[in-house]
Structure formats: C-alpha cells, structure tokens
Design a protein around this motif. Structure first.
Motif, short mmCIF file in Angstrom:
data_model
loop_
_atom_site.label_atom_id
_atom_site.label_comp_id
_atom_site.label_asym_id
_atom_site.label_seq_id
_atom_site.Cartn_x
_atom_site.Cartn_y
_atom_site.Cartn_z
N ALA A 1 0.80 -1.23 0.00
CA ALA A 1 0.00 0.00 0.00
C ALA A 1 0.83 1.28 0.00
O ALA A 1 0.35 2.32 -0.46
N TYR A 2 2.04 1.22 0.52
CA TYR A 2 2.82 2.45 0.69
C TYR A 2 4.07 2.54 -0.17
O TYR A 2 4.36 3.60 -0.73
N LEU B 1 3.75 3.87 -3.79
CA LEU B 1 3.45 5.30 -3.81
C LEU B 1 4.68 6.13 -3.46
O LEU B 1 4.93 7.18 -4.06
N ALA C 1 -2.86 10.37 -1.81
CA ALA C 1 -2.81 9.01 -2.34
C ALA C 1 -2.53 8.00 -1.24
O ALA C 1 -3.07 6.88 -1.23
N TYR C 2 -1.68 8.37 -0.28
CA TYR C 2 -1.39 7.47 0.85
C TYR C 2 -2.64 7.24 1.68
O TYR C 2 -2.92 6.11 2.11
N SER D 1 -4.99 4.93 -0.24
CA SER D 1 -4.44 3.58 -0.23
C SER D 1 -4.64 2.91 1.13
O SER D 1 -4.99 1.73 1.21
#
Length: 309
Positions: free
Chosen positions: A98-99, A102, A111-112, A115
């Motif tokens: 997830a991170y 990005l 966006a973080y 996500s």
C-alpha cells in the motif's frame, strides 16, 4: 456508591485499558514520525494480530479444565508471540503493497490516505469472510481471580497480565528508540530524512523496521485486547480511533507522548463513563480529540520523534 468510593477501582480499570491504547498508539506515532503520514490501516494490523494470537492459544490449549501454572504462562507467551508475529507480517505486507509503490513514485499525501483506507476495507472484509462476523471469545488461559487490593480496589489476574505485558512492551520500545543503533536511525529519519541519507542511514530499512515494530506492538496488544473483550473482524475500528486520539493527545510523533496519551485517555474514559454513562465512553474519546486539536494541536508533549527521544 459515589465517585469517591469507586475512584481507585476506576483508576485500576482505566490504567489497564489505557495501557492498551498506548501500545496501539505507538504504531501511529512511529510511522508518523518517520513518514509524516497517518497509517489508517493500523487498526486492521491490530485486528489480525488478535486473531493470530487467538488461534495459537486455542490450538495449544489442552482439553479439560482451565489451565494453571506454567501451562498458563506458556499459553500467554505463545498467544503474545504469535499475535505479535501476525501483526508484524500484516504491517510488513501493508508497507510493501500500500505504501512503497506510492513512495517510489513520489505520490501526493492524499494518495497514501486513499491507499490506507482501501487496505483497511480489504482487510476488514477479508477477516469477516474468513473468521465470521460474530464475536469470537478467547478461551480462558488462566483462572481469573483477585490478586490483591489497592486502596480497596480489586486488582484481578487479568488486569495484572494485561497491564504488566503492556508496560513491558512500552519500556522495551522506549529503550530501543532511545539507546540502540536502530533507534538512532529512526530518530535521524524522523528529524531529517535527507540528512540521514547523507550520514549513511538506510532509510528504506528504517521505514520497513518501523512498520514491523509498530505491527509487533499492535499484534500483541490485539491479543491482550481480545483476551479481555473478545475478537471480531471489525474490532480494530474503535480501539484504533482511540489510539489515534491518544497519539494526538500526547503529541503525534512522540513515543513517550503516545504512552502518556494512552494512559490519560484510559483514565478519562473510566472516570467519565462512571460520572455520566458507560455508553458515553466512545463519545468522550472523540470530545478529547476535538478538544486537544482546538486547544493544543501539537499535543501535551508536542515534539516530533526525532526531537523527543
């Protein structure tokens, strides 16, 4: 009975719950200190750790009567260890999936957040499908009785176990951040990541280990929480919000602030729930969050991880 008569019992109960909030809050504050973002999927790391510890304890539990002595100690240790390992694995996967993509693309902060919310929804619904949507009790791992009295308040075996384990984890993390080489790296990245790179700090390694350490604490804390309140697929939401409140209360990004915030929030909830109604405990947590943001947005200790340790 009046508030004065129940003060010490409320204090004991508040310290137990507050210590759990502090353990969970450390995951929020560590990640924020290093990456300057709130890991809103941390509550699901907590939930997955709880189920990992639950299944380990249930699998090892001998049949028959409630275990005692060294068997109870072994079951508790196994539940804590597997819960911590499950939380660490979930946090590691979260960071990778997830991170990290990005971060490598220098994505905007929004966006973080999106996500993290997506990862949280995925984990909750997966857990609901796999573990069921009803509460799952942790089997009795020891005989829960009154160990001693503190100014007239009953201190049970469960309170001693939960509070003792939480305090040990809090102290170990504080020492790790303050005295070890890894802790120096975490503080350096939190204070200035670009300068830390020039000084030879492996920022990627620090970020991964920060997520893993937060996951270890959340997973072990999840098992302790489930042992007290049962486990469920959506158990992470309310404790997660309260732990975030505790982190903000103490000063987001400050390790000792998260510990202080968790303990204070547990006490405020315990006292407030008695003075008003137990059903208002969750409301009290939100009121504390709003009040702190309005009066002192930086929190009680109000310093970032790199400056506080």
């Amino acid at each position: 009975m009046g508030f004065a008569d129940q003060f010490w019992q409320l204090t004991v109960d508040g310290l137990m719950v507050g210590s759990l909030y502090a353990v969970i809050a450390l995951g929020y504050t560590l990640v924020y200190g290093v990456l300057q973002l709130i890991n809103f999927a941390h509550s699901e790391v907590f939930m997955l750790g709880a189920f990992g510890g639950l299944f380990a304890a249930r699998g090892l539990l001998p049949g028959g009567s409630t275990p005692s002595g060294m068997i109870s100690v072994g079951l508790l240790a196994a539940g804590l260890a597997v819960g911590a390992a499950s939380g660490a694995a979930a946090a590691f996967t979260l960071e990778r999936v997830a991170y990290r993509p990005l971060r490598r693309r220098s994505a905007p902060r929004l966006a973080y957040l999106i996500s993290a919310i997506g990862a949280s929804l995925f984990a909750v619904n997966l857990a609901g499908k796999e573990f069921g949507r009803q509460n799952v009790p942790v089997p009795a791992l020891f005989t829960n009785g009154t160990v001693f009295h503190l100014f007239g308040a009953q201190v049970s075996t469960q309170t001693v176990v939960v509070f003792g384990a939480a305090v040990v984890m809090l102290v170990l993390l504080d020492r790790l951040v303050a005295t070890t080489r890894l802790g120096q790296g975490i503080r350096a990245v939190a204070q200035d990541a670009d300068t830390a790179v020039l000084m030879g700090v492996n920022v990627e390694r620090v970020i991964i280990l920060t997520f893993v350490i937060g996951g270890l604490l959340a997973g072990a804390g999840g098992f302790l929480y489930a042992m007290t309140f049962n486990a469920s697929y959506n158990m992470g939401f309310v404790p997660g919000v309260k732990a975030f409140t505790a982190a903000v209360l103490g000063g987001i990004g400050n390790v000792r602030g998260a510990m202080l915030g968790g303990i204070l929030l547990g006490l405020v909830e315990s006292y407030g729930g008695y003075v008003f109604q137990a059903s208002y405990k969750d409301v009290i947590a939100f009121l504390v969050l709003v009040g702190i943001l309005m009066v002192r947005p930086s929190g009680l200790l109000g310093a970032r991880l790199g400056r506080a340790a």
